[in-house]
Design a protein around this motif. Structure first.
Motif, short mmCIF file in Angstrom:
data_model
loop_
_atom_site.label_atom_id
_atom_site.label_comp_id
_atom_site.label_asym_id
_atom_site.label_seq_id
_atom_site.Cartn_x
_atom_site.Cartn_y
_atom_site.Cartn_z
N UNK A 22 0.84 -1.19 0.00
CA UNK A 22 0.00 0.00 0.00
C UNK A 22 0.88 1.25 0.00
N UNK A 23 0.30 2.34 -0.42
CA UNK A 23 1.03 3.60 -0.56
C UNK A 23 1.29 4.24 0.81
N UNK A 57 3.34 11.82 5.16
CA UNK A 57 3.48 10.54 4.46
C UNK A 57 4.27 9.55 5.31
N UNK A 58 4.23 9.74 6.60
CA UNK A 58 4.81 8.76 7.53
C UNK A 58 6.32 8.65 7.45
N UNK A 59 6.99 9.78 7.15
CA UNK A 59 8.46 9.76 7.12
C UNK A 59 9.04 9.31 5.79
N UNK A 60 8.21 9.19 4.77
CA UNK A 60 8.70 8.76 3.44
C UNK A 60 9.74 9.76 2.91
N UNK A 86 1.64 6.53 -7.21
CA UNK A 86 1.68 7.65 -6.27
C UNK A 86 3.09 8.11 -5.96
N UNK A 87 4.11 7.42 -6.53
CA UNK A 87 5.50 7.78 -6.21
C UNK A 87 6.10 8.76 -7.21
N UNK A 267 -6.61 8.86 -2.16
CA UNK A 267 -7.13 9.42 -0.90
C UNK A 267 -5.98 9.80 0.03
N UNK A 268 -4.98 8.89 0.15
CA UNK A 268 -3.85 9.16 1.06
C UNK A 268 -3.03 10.35 0.57
N UNK A 269 -2.76 10.37 -0.74
CA UNK A 269 -1.96 11.46 -1.29
C UNK A 269 -2.66 12.80 -1.13
#
Ligand code: ASP
Length: 327
Positions: A22-23, A57-60, A86-87, A267-269
């Protein structure tokens, strides 16, 4: 037989794990693709975003890549062809709406090859000149440009860039023909303006304001409907006040992904991007350079796409009438 069974098993498991990722995908950086050179306004916006996006983005890891050339078309094509995971994201401006008319053979379709992720901010433009120009106000600049004819060197960030569009409109409105010098981003044009190698430039306040404040360049007019409030800009006339009827350009920016994001990734992005665009520290950085955050319905992906569609309809006849193409 055994090998076949194993590879079938692996195929099933590998596909399963790829689908389950998952993203954001662990250890895979998120790349913000910028169509212009480092140090320019689009690049600066993307670097501020890269820094601010990490947390939501959780530290990405978020990196900026400058994919230069063809006034933004190289970067746009690159993102259109990237994996829709999404990357890979495109940070682009009004060029999304002017490219379709400017390109003879478009390599992508701005309306169908992308998932829209909402608009960011709008930036007014300024007409600026090298500090050694004899003109001290717009009226004097206009007279000087007319007297010099095509000897005036006007910089831009390539066919399709906002500075190109502004320069085209300015020449058409003043019935002048300047010599256009193309760069791969306005940070390079600004270097040459500071060095006196080019005479004039029309560019966003996010690129020009600090040099105007330190009087390293001269400022003559703004392209907005109203005068701007920053101390260094507040005495500058709008181009409409200076007699160029209806002249108004504002450079808006948005975020795009290759078409085909999963709804979970989208949705996350979208949530991460909105949290950046409503972050007071991020907003303050943008506003300090004259940008105005977009807070209306165009922050919504559907409205963003509707707006770009309307802008294409607005700019296409103007560009066709000017008869310019990028090859
Ligand atoms: N915004 C600039 C332009 O379109 C390009 C850049 O960001 O360097 O002229």
């Amino acid at each position: 037989m055994h090998a076949v069974t194993n590879s079938l098993l692996c195929w099933g498991l590998c596909l399963g794990s790829a689908l389950a990722q998952s993203f954001p995908i662990k250890d895979k950086p998120i790349t913000l693709v910028v169509p212009f050179t480092a140090g320019g306004p689009t690049d600066r916006l993307a670097r501020d975003m890269a820094e601010a996006l990490r947390k939501p983005l959780g530290g990405a890891t978020v990196v900026v890549e400058n994919a230069l050339g063809a006034g933004g078309a190289i970067a746009t094509q690159k993102v259109a062809r990237a994996a829709p995971d999404g990357h890979t994201l495109l940070i682009h401006h009004i060029g999304m709406a002017t490219m379709p008319a400017l390109m003879r053979k478009p390599m992508f379709d701005v309306l169908t090859d992308f998932d829209y992720l909402g608009m960011i901010h709008e930036v007014p433009m300024t007409i600026v000149g090298r500090s050694s120009l004899p003109a001290n106000d717009y009226k004097q600049l206009s007279a000087w440009v007319t007297s010099q004819k095509d000897k005036v060197n006007l910089g831009n960030a390539g066919v399709g860039s906002a500075s190109h569009l502004c320069g085209l409109l300015w020449q058409a409105a003043t019935r002048t023909e300047m010599t256009t010098i193309q760069y791969k981003g306005v940070s390079m044009a600004m270097t040459d303006l500071l060095g006196g190698q080019i005479d004039v430039l029309c560019d966003q306040t996010t690129n020009t304001l600090t040099y105007i404040e330190s009087q390293k360049i001269k400022a003559y007019a703004v392209t907005s409907n109203k005068r701007l409030s920053q101390t260094a800009l507040k005495d500058l006339p709008t181009l409409q006040e200076a007699g160029l009827k209806g002249f108004q350009v504002s450079v808006w920016h948005g975020v795009y992904a290759p078409k085909g994001l999963s709804s979970e990734t989208k949705t996350k992005l979208y949530a991460a991007l909105r949290s950046v665009f409503s972050d007071p520290g991020f907003i303050q950085k943008q506003e300090a350079l004259g940008a105005v955050m977009i807070i209306d319905k165009r922050t919504d992906p559907v409205e963003h796409k509707k707006f770009v569609t309307a802008e294409i309809a607005k700019w296409t006849p103007i560009i066709k009438a000017a008869g310019v193409y990028a090859d």
